[in-house]
Design an enzyme around this catalytic site. Sequence first.
Site, PDB file in Angstrom:
ATOM      1  N   ASP A   1       0.294   6.486 -11.348  1.00  0.00           N
ATOM      2  CA  ASP A   1       1.354   6.853 -11.754  1.00  0.00           C
ATOM      3  C   ASP A   1       1.493   7.182 -13.318  1.00  0.00           C
ATOM      4  OD1 ASP A   1       2.690   7.007  -8.857  1.00  0.00           O
ATOM      5  OD2 ASP A   1       2.866   5.220  -9.140  1.00  0.00           O
TER       6      ASP A   1
ATOM      7  N   ASP B   1       6.992  17.385 -13.569  1.00  0.00           N
ATOM      8  CA  ASP B   1       6.963  18.575 -12.747  1.00  0.00           C
ATOM      9  C   ASP B   1       8.189  18.635 -12.673  1.00  0.00           C
ATOM     10  OD1 ASP B   1       5.839  19.050 -10.370  1.00  0.00           O
ATOM     11  OD2 ASP B   1       7.130  17.974  -8.335  1.00  0.00           O
TER      12      ASP B   1
ATOM     13  N   ASP C   1       3.041   5.690 -15.584  1.00  0.00           N
ATOM     14  CA  ASP C   1       3.320   4.361 -16.474  1.00  0.00           C
ATOM     15  C   ASP C   1       1.966   3.242 -15.483  1.00  0.00           C
ATOM     16  OD1 ASP C   1       3.949   4.055 -13.358  1.00  0.00           O
ATOM     17  OD2 ASP C   1       5.912   2.392 -13.957  1.00  0.00           O
TER      18      ASP C   1
ATOM     19  N   ASP D   1       1.628   8.657   0.080  1.00  0.00           N
ATOM     20  CA  ASP D   1       0.524   7.727   0.187  1.00  0.00           C
ATOM     21  C   ASP D   1      -0.144   7.137   1.111  1.00  0.00           C
ATOM     22  OD1 ASP D   1       2.558   5.881   0.711  1.00  0.00           O
ATOM     23  OD2 ASP D   1       2.280   4.593  -1.929  1.00  0.00           O
TER      24      ASP D   1
END
Length: 768
Positions: free
Chosen positions: A295, A95, A297, A459
Amino acid sequence: MFFWWISMIGDFWFGVTWLLNQVAKLKPIKRVPELAVLQQQFDLPDGNSNLPGLDVFINTVDPINEPMIYTMNSILSILAADYPVDKHACYLSDDGGSIIHYEGLLETAKFAALWVPFCRKHSIEPRAPESYFAVKTRPYTGNAPEDFASDRRCMSREYDEFKERLDTLFTIIPKRSDAYNDAHAKEGVKATWMADGTEWPGTWIDTSENHKKGQHAGIVRVMLNHPSNQPQLGLPASTDNPLDLSNVDMRLPMLVYIAREKCPSYDHQKKAGAMNVQLRVSALLTNAPFIINFDGDHYVNNSKAFRAGICFMLDRRDGDNTAFVQFPQRFDDVDPTDRYCNHNRVFFDATLLGLNGIQGPSYVGTGCMFRRVALYGVDPPCWRPDDGNIADSSHKFGNSESFVNSIPSAANQERSIMSPPALEESVMVELTDVMACAYEDGTNWGKEVGWVYNIATEDVVTGFRLHRTGWRSMYCRMEPDAFRGTAPINLTERLYQILRWSGGSLEMFFSHNCPLLAGRRLHPMQRIAYTNMTGYPISSVFLVFYLLFPVIWIFRGIFYIQKPFPTYVLYLVIIIVMSEMIGMVEIKWAGLTLLDWIRNEQFYIIGATAVYPTAVLHIVLKLFCLKGVSFKLTAKQVASSTSEKFAELYAVQWAPLLFPTIVVIAVNVCAIGAAIGKAVFGGWSMMQMADASLGLVFNVWILLLIYPFALGIMGRWSKRPYYLFILLVIAFIVIALVDIAIQAMRSGSVRFHFKRSGGANFPTSWGF
């Protein structure tokens, strides 16, 4: 009467919220994926498979704030997952439009050509190299033990070189760009150049108009093409090929880089907006019927995790009505005692397991497998007319005919991923169109289609929208853990994370997404559970009063809480004992430890002293059409510059969010010290001490619950927790002596003698 009303309303509210919390846990159901049955039914003898297609989404923004090595490890673990190589594809959404991520992905694709076959040959677990090489010895489960030692040493060297190449990108790209800029000088412009000698269309190192964060063109690059459906064996070991891969399939899944278009005049809706672009781009390329998002990570810790999620989606009993399968979050690099409740096991292993027996767990942002058409806003089969159209001709999906035409085929879960079209000019025009900022104008994207916009907890609201339309979800916990990631082990970062969650929850509660306003398709008990999950910060309003009541005791020496009579004490003891017994039962059926439960209780109180009241303030401001509190994104763990493990745990980042809890600690410490002073000076009887002890038990209990916070603000001194107890004892003694002196002066037992000098009075002596 003010305190009486606060006490009555507060106790009533606590009782109601406790009951609401129990409703979600009345019917816990554990479901286990039968991977052997899945293999028997879908894997073919010739090595091919009839498993459905799967698109994997990864999101990242900044290669510095979100260390790139985490993101690339996540991609490597996905490419190496134990799922048919021609049936899944990986999409990285950058992004920030950074060339660092793009070229890092090129390096990752090259390294994957060696890493993925190595994992297949030796059945490596986990398949993220950073986590795999962090443990020196693991049980061997592969089929080539004679080659394993030499292959592992070789891969370790290759991985170290791979990390070095990633690190050097931060210096190579600026040097290359400077060289190209000198050769192709444009007045006042310093472009960022790709290795092939073309200008990078995304964000430049020296930002310029149309080439900076928040303003750049859309980019789609296929880094690894879609593989064939026939195995391609590798070569024997040689000088150029250090590993013997002659019996290993060398194919790699499709890998795609995406950076959506950014314009300053548009609200790009952060992560939710990025995933909606991934949803549209992937529909035009692979259009797999199932999606799983991560995500940057998080990585695949169990190579069979994708198969586990598919088990639930293909279940003949209720699989067709399942919108998503949520895996619990698990984290690496958390301190052994989990000081700040990062694992959050009570929520992930108890609350979500309880919801599994109703309409299913809520969506928690990562490690979740979706049915694509459910995200498109399509009704579940149990609520859909037999002749109902999955996609109508309205403009709720946008003006891309190719995308709208892809929706019916996405509903066919038996369809394999077809080889995507070549990125010819017509295809690139379609891809550019669905990535454009203006594409969603006048559509239902971010409302009834895709991930939901304009809320901090997109979410939870997205999962709620699916439940509200009649879909259900499934909870999947497996051993070893399906996915793992990193968590903030710094106190301030952890509090900001909780602030974002709690503020977003209240935004949901006071919006049109309020669970109380949902229609009849939402299960009544699921409605109650969502109400509890979104309204819980309100309890902090009453908790703050309770935590600060000791101020009255300090300054007035009077307990405003009436002396309890024996019947009430008996009632109170029974209630407390029963609630604690229910907690112990919860620990048993959820597979928790006592430490997990204690940490959950502690961090709830820590959050209630500062974070939740701030969230309540945020929603009050929003309700009055004012600007609410700004939510800070959680910083990822970065490699420490020192060799000290858990260095971030001992770093103190002072912020306004810390001070309310410090005040609560000070008030309760002063209350205990003042009580000691009053008992010593006032000559209390045993009965008076017994009455006062009931209040002191409350003070001590609060300090025990806030104990992790106190360690956090001590910084490196917290490595020796006994320092905290020494400080508390000293504080109690000092405050008691001060209280004794104040009482003595008030009673006249201490007299000061003054003499006048130059218009001022100075004490010269004092005595009893």
